[in-house]
Design a protein around this motif. Sequence first.
Motif, PDB file in Angstrom:
ATOM      1  N   VAL B 164       0.863  -1.188   0.000  1.00 49.57           N
ATOM      2  CA  VAL B 164       0.000   0.000   0.000  1.00 49.57           C
ATOM      3  C   VAL B 164       0.894   1.232   0.000  1.00 49.57           C
ATOM      4  O   VAL B 164       1.879   1.291   0.730  1.00 49.57           O
ATOM      5  CB  VAL B 164      -0.893   0.010   1.253  1.00 49.57           C
ATOM      6  N   VAL B 166       1.077   5.717  -0.107  1.00 52.23           N
ATOM      7  CA  VAL B 166       0.317   6.849   0.425  1.00 52.23           C
ATOM      8  C   VAL B 166      -0.865   7.174  -0.501  1.00 52.23           C
ATOM      9  O   VAL B 166      -1.934   7.569  -0.056  1.00 52.23           O
ATOM     10  CB  VAL B 166       1.241   8.078   0.589  1.00 52.23           C
ATOM     11  N   ASP B 167      -0.654   6.966  -1.813  1.00 57.54           N
ATOM     12  CA  ASP B 167      -1.714   7.297  -2.769  1.00 57.54           C
ATOM     13  C   ASP B 167      -2.851   6.282  -2.780  1.00 57.54           C
ATOM     14  O   ASP B 167      -3.970   6.610  -3.159  1.00 57.54           O
ATOM     15  CB  ASP B 167      -1.133   7.396  -4.190  1.00 57.54           C
ATOM     16  N   THR B 168      -2.573   5.032  -2.406  1.00 56.89           N
ATOM     17  CA  THR B 168      -3.620   4.014  -2.490  1.00 56.89           C
ATOM     18  C   THR B 168      -4.156   3.630  -1.117  1.00 56.89           C
ATOM     19  O   THR B 168      -5.016   2.773  -1.010  1.00 56.89           O
ATOM     20  CB  THR B 168      -3.092   2.736  -3.179  1.00 56.89           C
ATOM     21  N   TRP B 169      -3.654   4.270  -0.076  1.00 62.06           N
ATOM     22  CA  TRP B 169      -4.097   3.939   1.281  1.00 62.06           C
ATOM     23  C   TRP B 169      -5.562   4.298   1.472  1.00 62.06           C
ATOM     24  O   TRP B 169      -6.056   5.270   0.909  1.00 62.06           O
ATOM     25  CB  TRP B 169      -3.220   4.702   2.262  1.00 62.06           C
ATOM     26  N   LYS B 170      -6.255   3.465   2.253  1.00 61.08           N
ATOM     27  CA  LYS B 170      -7.676   3.722   2.493  1.00 61.08           C
ATOM     28  C   LYS B 170      -7.914   3.982   3.971  1.00 61.08           C
ATOM     29  O   LYS B 170      -7.294   3.353   4.822  1.00 61.08           O
ATOM     30  CB  LYS B 170      -8.505   2.502   2.055  1.00 61.08           C
ATOM     31  N   TRP B 171      -8.843   4.876   4.251  1.00 63.39           N
ATOM     32  CA  TRP B 171      -9.252   5.098   5.633  1.00 63.39           C
ATOM     33  C   TRP B 171      -9.956   3.853   6.136  1.00 63.39           C
ATOM     34  O   TRP B 171     -10.735   3.242   5.408  1.00 63.39           O
ATOM     35  CB  TRP B 171     -10.188   6.298   5.727  1.00 63.39           C
ATOM     36  N   GLN B 172      -9.692   3.530   7.401  1.00 65.53           N
ATOM     37  CA  GLN B 172     -10.294   2.335   7.980  1.00 65.53           C
ATOM     38  C   GLN B 172     -11.740   2.624   8.380  1.00 65.53           C
ATOM     39  O   GLN B 172     -12.117   3.765   8.646  1.00 65.53           O
ATOM     40  CB  GLN B 172      -9.502   1.887   9.211  1.00 65.53           C
TER      41      GLN B 172
END
Lengths: 543, 193
Positions: B164, B166-172
């Motif tokens: 993952v 920084v650009d593809t990270w998702k909020w939990q």
Amino acid sequence: MPRQFFKFNGGVMPADHKAASTSLPIAEFAALASLPGELVIPLQQGNGGSLRALVEAGTQVLKGQRIGVGYDDTGTAVHASTSGLVKAVEMRRMPHPSGLSALCVVIAPDGEERWITRTPFDYRRAGLAATRDYLRDAGVLVGGDFGATGQLATLVINGAESEPRITCDDMLMRERADGVIQGIAILREVLRASEVLIGIEDNQPEAIAAMRAALAKRGAENTQVAAVPACYPTGNARLLIRVLTGIEVPHSRRFADYGVECFDTSTAYAIYQAITLGQPMVSRIVTVAGNVERPRNIEAPLGVPLRALLALCGPQADTNRVIMGGPMMGMTMPGDEVPVVKTTHCVLAGSPALFPPPPPEMPCIRCGDCARACPADLQPFELYSFARARQFGKAQEYHLFDCIECGCCTYVCPSKIPLVDYYRFAKSEILARQRDQEFADAARERYQFRLLRAEREKQEKAARLATKAAAAHAPTAEDAKDAKDTKKALIAAAIARARQQKEQVTPANIDALTPEQRAEIAKIEARREALQSSAKTAPPQDE
Amino acid sequence: MNAILIMALGAALLGVALRYVPVKRKVDEAVLAEQIDALLPQTQCGQCGYPGCKPYATAIAKGEADINQCPPGGTDGIHKLAELLGRKFKPLNTEHGVEKPKAVAFIDEAVCIGCTLCIQACPVDAIVGAAKQMHTIIAPLCTGCELCVPPCPVDCISMLPVAVSVDTWKWQYPVFEIKPAATTATATKQQSA
């Protein structure tokens, strides 16, 4: 004549706590302390997309030297914020709630602060496109569509710093109003704006006075400082445009489509520095506040760890986390070693007493307080129930992406539901799905093209073989009349070709011979010919 | 008598209607296959037992294949298919494989002999190289279908999970840990044990 302001629905008015950090003037970081052992400059843009490093470990850099540029025309460059030696280009933790790492340039300062040669930029002669490129290369975040739509009716300058505790724009306008005004004049000229409105909240009278004084000194026409009523979140660009001009720009459209454009005062100041002084963006003013003894504004070089900034303001013992941004929209950082970046306007030290952990979430009672507080005219309780149930399609139907994540709904919620967290979750989930879908569509296209290509190659090969066979068939039509399959035709063609080749070969050593010798050769050739023709009639024996 | 006639007429009409339903359905099948294909992950891996996503979509549309045969699509994909087709959700059929985090192929370039076999196997043209030249994967194009792994004669292809960024990270999903209660519960458990 007092200006008529427009209103937006909702908004909240939390205690602003701004006086705490405005009692001390802006301090240069270097005047308070020496630079830390290393500055970390991320090669990552805040809006996604990464930059290409122009330096490597061991490179000596000067202050203001470009060290990273975009892979295409849109990436805003980053610069060394001090002179020194590049220690490494490596993965470091980003100032991002995920705590993930990205490629960063790590500079060890040499303490000499040697600048590159700074030359002012003649934006009048260069024109719009060249000015945009210059600002991009100077590291000023002005957006890719800067001035793309021609003339502007209104240029809005955002000095409405509505979030509590943040005072960096306020202090900038108080102390450096002249620079800001010059930056605004440049913006206005480049963007050909007929009117400039500088929106400042009416709870910042010093800033308003300073800006008005600077404006009077410079004598810019059709430029007005507008004291807008203080209400969070007026500082949002979309809402400030609405308050000042009455234009509501939808989420999916650009400001410029409606003849308006909005820039922060800090951006105007950065433009002044870049164009008039020739200085690329290497520092920014950061409010350090929260659980510290001496909250104040510091002009920090980009790349300084937040820890170093907090240390200058005396963090109190119970500080347990660092927040980048204000108390409403800020995000808790994964650690205090992450660097200051171009979008860092505020650093808050958090403590359990000051910012208590959210109380347990209670069920939504659909009281509608959030809808009354929402400045984007949404129905937060509906969005919440859809996001909670992972009904993302429904959430989008209720215009989830118009949410500006201002936190007003969370602030007023009597059930203490962290509503914005749900919206962020839903938004990132939807964006991830869109990315996956685009990827799958591209893969399908390539797969179909591959099938098409395989089919085409097969046909081309068959066509090639057929023409070859046909070509071979033509000269030996008589001999191979009975030959039924192409293989036979091919063999016949090969024989014919060989014979032709042999006939073409004329011995090169007969010129110097006597006529008798030539006659003898001719006789031998004739005998060979006869033998060959008899051999040619022989093959039928095989059948 | 009238009633009987009306009923008979109704029955005849329905019979005619039923006669034409299959024709209508056949037309729909192609459209339906398109719609199903749009939901499939397009890895073209063949784990479903069909030679690509489109053939699998066609098979589902015809009713020959079940909706739980696509491991790359995973549980999410099955949910989407169930919703489209108005069927009940079924867990993934493990005969066809298990759901794995997305991975991309990686060629160990020191070992690659340039045989071009993986290029021929790649359904989405994500490998570049030429005969007797080193090959490499274009990672942003790789769907992680693993079809290039078995043909490699020198076993130089491995599957690396995609990290993952920084650009593809998702909020939990916002979840509240109920820490104190959980720790006391485990503590009492340990004590009793």
